[in-house]
Design a protein around this motif. Structure first.
Motif, PDB file in Angstrom:
ATOM      1  N   ALA A  13       0.826  -1.217   0.000  1.00  7.76           N
ATOM      2  CA  ALA A  13       0.000   0.000   0.000  1.00  7.76           C
ATOM      3  C   ALA A  13       0.859   1.265   0.000  1.00  7.76           C
ATOM      4  CB  ALA A  13      -0.930  -0.001   1.213  1.00  7.76           C
ATOM      5  N   THR A  14       1.936   1.249   0.795  1.00  8.14           N
ATOM      6  CA  THR A  14       2.806   2.432   0.859  1.00  8.14           C
ATOM      7  C   THR A  14       3.408   2.753  -0.504  1.00  8.14           C
ATOM      8  OG1 THR A  14       3.347   1.933   3.162  1.00  8.14           O
ATOM      9  CG2 THR A  14       4.807   3.448   1.989  1.00  8.14           C
ATOM     10  N   TYR A  15       3.896   1.684  -1.182  1.00  2.00           N
ATOM     11  CA  TYR A  15       4.518   1.882  -2.491  1.00  2.00           C
ATOM     12  C   TYR A  15       3.486   2.331  -3.532  1.00  2.00           C
ATOM     13  CZ  TYR A  15       8.160  -0.766  -0.145  1.00  2.00           C
ATOM     14  OH  TYR A  15       9.107  -1.196   0.744  1.00  2.00           O
ATOM     15  N   MET A  16       2.267   1.803  -3.401  1.00  2.00           N
ATOM     16  CA  MET A  16       1.219   2.194  -4.341  1.00  2.00           C
ATOM     17  C   MET A  16       0.879   3.676  -4.185  1.00  2.00           C
ATOM     18  SD  MET A  16      -1.189  -1.208  -3.941  1.00  2.00           S
ATOM     19  CE  MET A  16      -2.525  -0.589  -4.934  1.00  2.00           C
ATOM     20  N   GLN A  17       0.780   4.158  -2.932  1.00  4.02           N
ATOM     21  CA  GLN A  17       0.477   5.574  -2.704  1.00  4.02           C
ATOM     22  C   GLN A  17       1.590   6.468  -3.248  1.00  4.02           C
ATOM     23  OE1 GLN A  17      -0.971   7.074   0.985  1.00  4.02           O
ATOM     24  NE2 GLN A  17      -2.229   5.276   1.457  1.00  4.02           N
ATOM     25  N   ARG A  18       2.843   6.058  -3.014  1.00  4.32           N
ATOM     26  CA  ARG A  18       3.977   6.840  -3.505  1.00  4.32           C
ATOM     27  C   ARG A  18       4.002   6.879  -5.028  1.00  4.32           C
ATOM     28  NH1 ARG A  18       8.762   4.525   0.501  1.00  4.32           N
ATOM     29  NH2 ARG A  18       7.991   5.514   2.426  1.00  4.32           N
ATOM     30  N   PHE A  19       3.693   5.737  -5.651  1.00  4.94           N
ATOM     31  CA  PHE A  19       3.686   5.671  -7.115  1.00  4.94           C
ATOM     32  C   PHE A  19       2.631   6.616  -7.687  1.00  4.94           C
ATOM     33  CE2 PHE A  19       1.754   3.919 -10.972  1.00  4.94           C
ATOM     34  CZ  PHE A  19       2.862   3.909 -11.828  1.00  4.94           C
ATOM     35  N   VAL A  20       1.437   6.570  -7.129  1.00  2.00           N
ATOM     36  CA  VAL A  20       0.353   7.442  -7.611  1.00  2.00           C
ATOM     37  C   VAL A  20       0.703   8.909  -7.368  1.00  2.00           C
ATOM     38  CG1 VAL A  20      -2.079   8.059  -7.354  1.00  2.00           C
ATOM     39  CG2 VAL A  20      -1.399   5.660  -7.245  1.00  2.00           C
ATOM     40  N   GLU A  21       1.334   9.178  -6.224  1.00  2.00           N
ATOM     41  CA  GLU A  21       1.717  10.548  -5.905  1.00  2.00           C
ATOM     42  C   GLU A  21       2.737  11.080  -6.911  1.00  2.00           C
ATOM     43  OE1 GLU A  21       3.514  13.100  -2.112  1.00  2.00           O
ATOM     44  OE2 GLU A  21       3.029  10.971  -1.914  1.00  2.00           O
ATOM     45  N   ARG A  22       3.761  10.262  -7.241  1.00  2.00           N
ATOM     46  CA  ARG A  22       4.755  10.687  -8.230  1.00  2.00           C
ATOM     47  C   ARG A  22       4.120  10.872  -9.610  1.00  2.00           C
ATOM     48  NH1 ARG A  22       8.139   6.882  -5.517  1.00  2.00           N
ATOM     49  NH2 ARG A  22       7.653   5.318  -7.105  1.00  2.00           N
ATOM     50  N   TRP A  23       3.212   9.987  -9.957  1.00  2.00           N
ATOM     51  CA  TRP A  23       2.509  10.078 -11.238  1.00  2.00           C
ATOM     52  C   TRP A  23       1.702  11.377 -11.316  1.00  2.00           C
ATOM     53  CZ3 TRP A  23      -2.986   9.231 -11.956  1.00  2.00           C
ATOM     54  CH2 TRP A  23      -3.373   9.227 -13.303  1.00  2.00           C
ATOM     55  N   MET A  24       1.033  11.720 -10.218  1.00  2.00           N
ATOM     56  CA  MET A  24       0.246  12.957 -10.171  1.00  2.00           C
ATOM     57  C   MET A  24       1.146  14.184 -10.315  1.00  2.00           C
ATOM     58  SD  MET A  24      -2.779  12.766  -7.367  1.00  2.00           S
ATOM     59  CE  MET A  24      -3.027  14.499  -7.621  1.00  2.00           C
ATOM     60  N   LYS A  25       2.258  14.196  -9.597  1.00  4.85           N
ATOM     61  CA  LYS A  25       3.172  15.331  -9.668  1.00  4.85           C
ATOM     62  C   LYS A  25       3.713  15.516 -11.081  1.00  4.85           C
ATOM     63  CE  LYS A  25       4.689  15.359  -4.838  1.00  4.85           C
ATOM     64  NZ  LYS A  25       5.824  15.171  -3.907  1.00  4.85           N
ATOM     65  N   GLN A  26       4.006  14.394 -11.740  1.00  3.33           N
ATOM     66  CA  GLN A  26       4.511  14.463 -13.108  1.00  3.33           C
ATOM     67  C   GLN A  26       3.453  15.054 -14.036  1.00  3.33           C
ATOM     68  OE1 GLN A  26       5.953  10.747 -14.615  1.00  3.33           O
ATOM     69  NE2 GLN A  26       6.633  11.600 -16.570  1.00  3.33           N
ATOM     70  N   LEU A  27       2.218  14.617 -13.866  1.00  2.00           N
ATOM     71  CA  LEU A  27       1.128  15.169 -14.678  1.00  2.00           C
ATOM     72  C   LEU A  27       0.951  16.663 -14.425  1.00  2.00           C
ATOM     73  CD1 LEU A  27      -1.677  12.427 -14.487  1.00  2.00           C
ATOM     74  CD2 LEU A  27      -0.218  13.000 -16.441  1.00  2.00           C
ATOM     75  N   MET A  28       1.044  17.076 -13.151  1.00  2.00           N
ATOM     76  CA  MET A  28       0.887  18.482 -12.811  1.00  2.00           C
ATOM     77  C   MET A  28       2.009  19.325 -13.422  1.00  2.00           C
ATOM     78  SD  MET A  28      -1.889  18.972 -11.121  1.00  2.00           S
ATOM     79  CE  MET A  28      -1.572  20.624 -10.529  1.00  2.00           C
ATOM     80  N   ARG A  29       3.255  18.801 -13.391  1.00  2.00           N
ATOM     81  CA  ARG A  29       4.365  19.542 -13.986  1.00  2.00           C
ATOM     82  C   ARG A  29       4.171  19.708 -15.489  1.00  2.00           C
ATOM     83  NH1 ARG A  29       7.700  16.601 -10.259  1.00  2.00           N
ATOM     84  NH2 ARG A  29       8.018  14.972 -11.847  1.00  2.00           N
ATOM     85  N   GLN A  30       3.722  18.638 -16.149  1.00  2.00           N
ATOM     86  CA  GLN A  30       3.477  18.725 -17.588  1.00  2.00           C
ATOM     87  C   GLN A  30       2.354  19.705 -17.901  1.00  2.00           C
ATOM     88  OE1 GLN A  30       2.746  14.705 -18.847  1.00  2.00           O
ATOM     89  NE2 GLN A  30       4.899  14.087 -18.701  1.00  2.00           N
ATOM     90  N   TYR A  31       1.320  19.690 -17.061  1.00  2.00           N
ATOM     91  CA  TYR A  31       0.193  20.589 -17.273  1.00  2.00           C
ATOM     92  C   TYR A  31       0.629  22.048 -17.118  1.00  2.00           C
ATOM     93  CZ  TYR A  31      -4.217  22.996 -16.313  1.00  2.00           C
ATOM     94  OH  TYR A  31      -5.272  23.870 -16.332  1.00  2.00           O
TER      95      TYR A  31
END
Length: 786
Positions: free
Chosen positions: A756-774
């Motif tokens: 669960a911890t790794y899944m939350q971190r993965f989603v968090e990094r994915w979100m940050k990457q999307l936000m930077r691109q946006y």
């Protein structure tokens, strides 16, 4: 002073009065029923939010599983809190009364009689004298008056009124006597126009309130179709029992509706209002605390905020050795009836003593700018403006007076003439005896308070009806940044005013309407604006500000229209008030992310259940228990923690970024549990216990991120609530409709908990990457087509 010959004044006849009453030209105003008690009750009870929750509760009742309807108490509590606040605000507004006078002297049929102000008609002739408040807009037709219009304009000096001059309703007569003709009645009066706007309910849109409303709008669009499809999927295709399908569908709907966030916000703001009340600050609108925490421009009215609204004698400068200035002044004050700010300051500095024999008294007039008393064998002593009493030959004294004025003092001259005073004759043989240097009394806490705002990056602008030079000098005394940067607003056009708002710090000669426009211009520039004030001239600006703050010593209109009222007029309370606003909003933002998790995972799991799986994994009471132990109880206690950091970022964006990784992890894990369990023929109860344990574990991970266990207080709260949760699961297995799980399901659950911890971190990094691109995409310059 020449008396009015009342024999020549007849006034209106009875027939003339009757004719005007029939035309409606009477001094009555229509009562505003726009915000009546029935309307307040209906607007809070009959909402889409309450309708959906009522329907869901009735559906739960159909199944007989009443314990699953506990969610309705959250809705009920929220309605009670909002009703209490709105009814309290209405009762406060209803008590507003700008005019204190009840009756006025009126000439009717040649007789002077006293009538209620509501019975005045257009063209009535009224008698006004010292101490009266002007009941309607009128015009002087006989006699003279000194009128204090500070209640309306902010200027403290009395204004001389003679035949032909206009009087505004709400101003006070400080001296003189005059017959005046009524020129406006009812809603046409100047003060009633301000009163009408002040009484209108203030419906500001605050950031948190707006974010919650947007959530409701989006959920409203998807809830009914999603839940209808979910019920059909479970009952008709998965062949779940009717009661089970109903309960699981209700659970999905309850999860999507953020009633917990509404309640959390209402309770937190209410507790904050109680705390501020103990600090002698009255909160009249809960949501203003949101705006208060985000304020970056504070507009101050000089009188009542930086100054105490009165004057003080700072220095007495003798100009001759032969005069006993204290004794002369004491005898003057014993005879003069003057009650203007200058006279009050002198009375506070000197006691009244009557040792001279008085022959004639001439009260102060703003037209002649001095007052005087003639004493037997003493001649005449004058108190007034040096520029009037001194002849142009006394150039050195006039230069000294100008120098003192440039230093921010109001200069008053004490002078003597050996002759008796005669009205309308030029002043001769005037000898200057001494200067009185007066200044506005600055609040002892003003400088420290303004230093705090400067340290917090909050820009302070002084908006006053007084002379801009005077206001600038006072601002310099309290070390206000940009105090020398002042402008006279009376000379500006609307376009020039809009440009000046961003460039200047000190604004003088500002009308009430201009104050309002300045606040609106600042808001257009993207600022969150707070306004302080205490007079009628501040009402429109207070109404327009994001957060309005009034002094309790101010007029009723200012107090009633304000969001916050400083009950003890303590300007120094503002820093603690602002800190409280930041504490509340910072804590709501943290706890809001925990609440939003349920909204997000409920939507995602519902969609996932429609696409694959059998039944929705939760029942309403199970989600209620998770919310209580991992959101409601801990955040209630943690919302008391101090956190005075400046508010940064958008509320909705912040809580979404914090909540989405946990919500997505819960959704993925839960969908895996119900789909894998389906292939192994696991019972619905077994899948439920696995799902709520996995959900609780992810809440715990998010708790540690949002509320790092940096002290024993947090650690204790989290330990107690989590311990209570797991004990409740063991003891209340039947109450929560939970069953035993298989070894295969247990292995899957342990694996999901570990990852669960790794899944939350993965989603968090994915979100940050999307936000930077946006953000990068939005920052790219647009290329024009050739």
């Amino acid at each position: 002073m020449r008396r009015i010959d009342i024999k020549t004044i007849k006034g209106l006849t009875a027939s003339e009065v009757k004719h005007r009453v029939q035309r409606g030209a009477v001094n009555k105003t229509k009562k505003d029923h726009a915000n009546s008690y029935p309307k307040i009750i209906c607007s809070n009870i009959f909402t889409f939010f309450n309708l959906i929750n009522t329907v869901l509760f009735l559906l739960v009742c159909l199944t007989g599983a009443y314990q699953n309807g506990l969610f309705v108490f959250v809705v009920f509590s929220n309605v009670i809190i909002n009703l209490f606040q709105e009814i309290r605000s209405k009762r406060t507004l209803d008590k507003m009364a700008l005019l204190k006078v009840a009756k006025v002297d009126v000439y009717r049929d040649g007789t002077l009689t006293q009538l209620p102000i509501e019975t005045l008609v257009l063209d009535d002739q009224i008698l006004l004298k010292n101490g009266d408040q002007v009941p309607t807009d009128a015009q002087v037709i006989s006699g003279t008056l000194e009128v204090n219009e500070s209640l309306l304009t902010g200027e403290v000096d009395s204004i001389y009124k003679q035949a032909g001059d206009a009087l505004f309703s709400g101003s006070f007569v400080t001296s003189g006597e005059a017959v005046c003709q009524v020129i406006h009645v009812g809603a046409d009066n100047y003060i009633e126009k301000i009163n009408k706007e002040a009484k209108a309910s203030k419906r500001q849109t605050y950031l948190i309130q707006g974010s919650l409303n947007r959530i409701i709008r989006w959920i409203s669009l998807i809830l009914v179709p999603l839940c209808s499809l979910l019920f059909a999927k479970q009952y008709f295709f998965s062949h779940a029992p009717f009661d089970t399908a109903i309960l699981r569908t209700v659970a999905a709907a309850v999860g999507m509706f953020p009633e917990g966030l509404f309640l959390l916000t209402s309770v937190t703001l209410t507790i904050s209002a109680v705390y501020l009340a103990r600090r002698k600050v009255l909160v009249q609108e809960l949501n203003c605390i949101d705006a208060l925490a985000r304020v970056d421009v504070l507009c101050l009215d000089k009188t009542g905020t930086i100054t105490e609204g009165k004057m003080t004698v700072e220095k007495v400068i003798p100009l001759t050795d032969s005069a006993d200035i204290p004794l002369i002044t004491q005898n003057l004050l014993a005879q003069l009836p003057d009650q203007n700010p200058t006279a009050l300051a002198l009375r506070a500095h000197y006691d009244s003593v009557s040792t001279f024999s008085m022959q004639q008294v001439t009260p102060f007039s703003s037209d002649r700018k001095y007052s005087c008393v003639t004493f037997a064998e003493q001649g005449t002593y004058f108190i007034g403006a040096p520029s009037i009493l001194l002849s142009q030959t006394d150039k050195q004294l006039l230069q000294n007076e100008k120098q003192f004025a440039e230093e921010g003092y109001r200069v008053i001259l004490l002078a003597h003439s050996p002759h008796a005073y005669e009205i309308d004759q030029s002043l001769t043989d005037i000898e200057a005896l001494g200067f009185f240097l007066l200044s506005d009394t600055i609040r002892s806490d003003a400088e420290a308070t303004l230093d705090y705002f400067r340290s917090q990056g909050i820009q302070c602008k002084v908006i006053s009806g007084d002379d801009p030079v005077t206001v600038s000098k006072i601002a310099k005394k309290v070390n206000l940044p940009g105090a020398a940067n002042y402008i006279d607003v009376s000379t500006l056009t609307a376009v020039e005013l809009k440009e000046a708002v961003g460039r200047y710090q000190i604004f003088g000669r500002v009308t009430p309407q201009q104050k309002k426009e300045m606040v609106l211009y600042l808001k257009e520039l993207g600022h969150t604006v707070a306004m302080t004030g205490d007079g009628v001239n501040d009402v429109l600006a207070l109404k327009a500000a994001d957060c309005s703050i009034a002094m309790a010593s101010g007029v009723d209109a200012a107090r009633q229209v304000a969001n916050l009222v400083l009950l003890e007029n303590q300007f120094a309370a503002l820093p603690s008030v602002m800190d409280e606003g930041r504490r509340v909003i910072n804590n709501i933002t943290r706890s809001g992310s925990l609440v939003l998790v349920q909204v997000l995972f409920s939507i995602i799991i519902t969609i996932g259940t429609l696409l694959s799986g059998t039944t929705y994994p939760f029942e309403p009471i199970q989600l209620t228990m998770i919310n209580a132990c991992f959101v409601g109880i801990p955040t209630f206690f943690l919302n008391f923690e101090p956190d005075f950091k400046r508010i940064k970022g958008d509320f909705m964006t912040t809580i979404f970024q914090q909540a989405f990784p946990a919500a997505m992890t819960i959704s993925i894990g839960t969908l895996l549990i119900i789909n894998v369990g389906y292939w192994f023929n696991s019972s619905t109860q077994a899948l439920s216990i696995m799902s709520i344990i996995f959900t609780a574990w992810n809440y715990r991970l998010l708790q540690r991120k949002v509320y790092p266990p940096i002290n024993k207080y947090r650690t204790t709260i989290f330990f107690c609530t989590q311990f209570f949760y797991f004990v409740a699961l063991i003891i209340g297995q039947n109450l929560f409709n939970l069953g035993n799980t298989t070894y295969m399901n247990l292995i899957l659950l342990i694996a999901l908990l570990n990852y669960a911890t790794y899944m939350q971190r993965f989603v968090e990094r994915w979100m940050k990457q999307l936000m930077r691109q946006y953000k990068k995409k939005r920052a790219l310059p647009k290329i024009s087509k050739v």
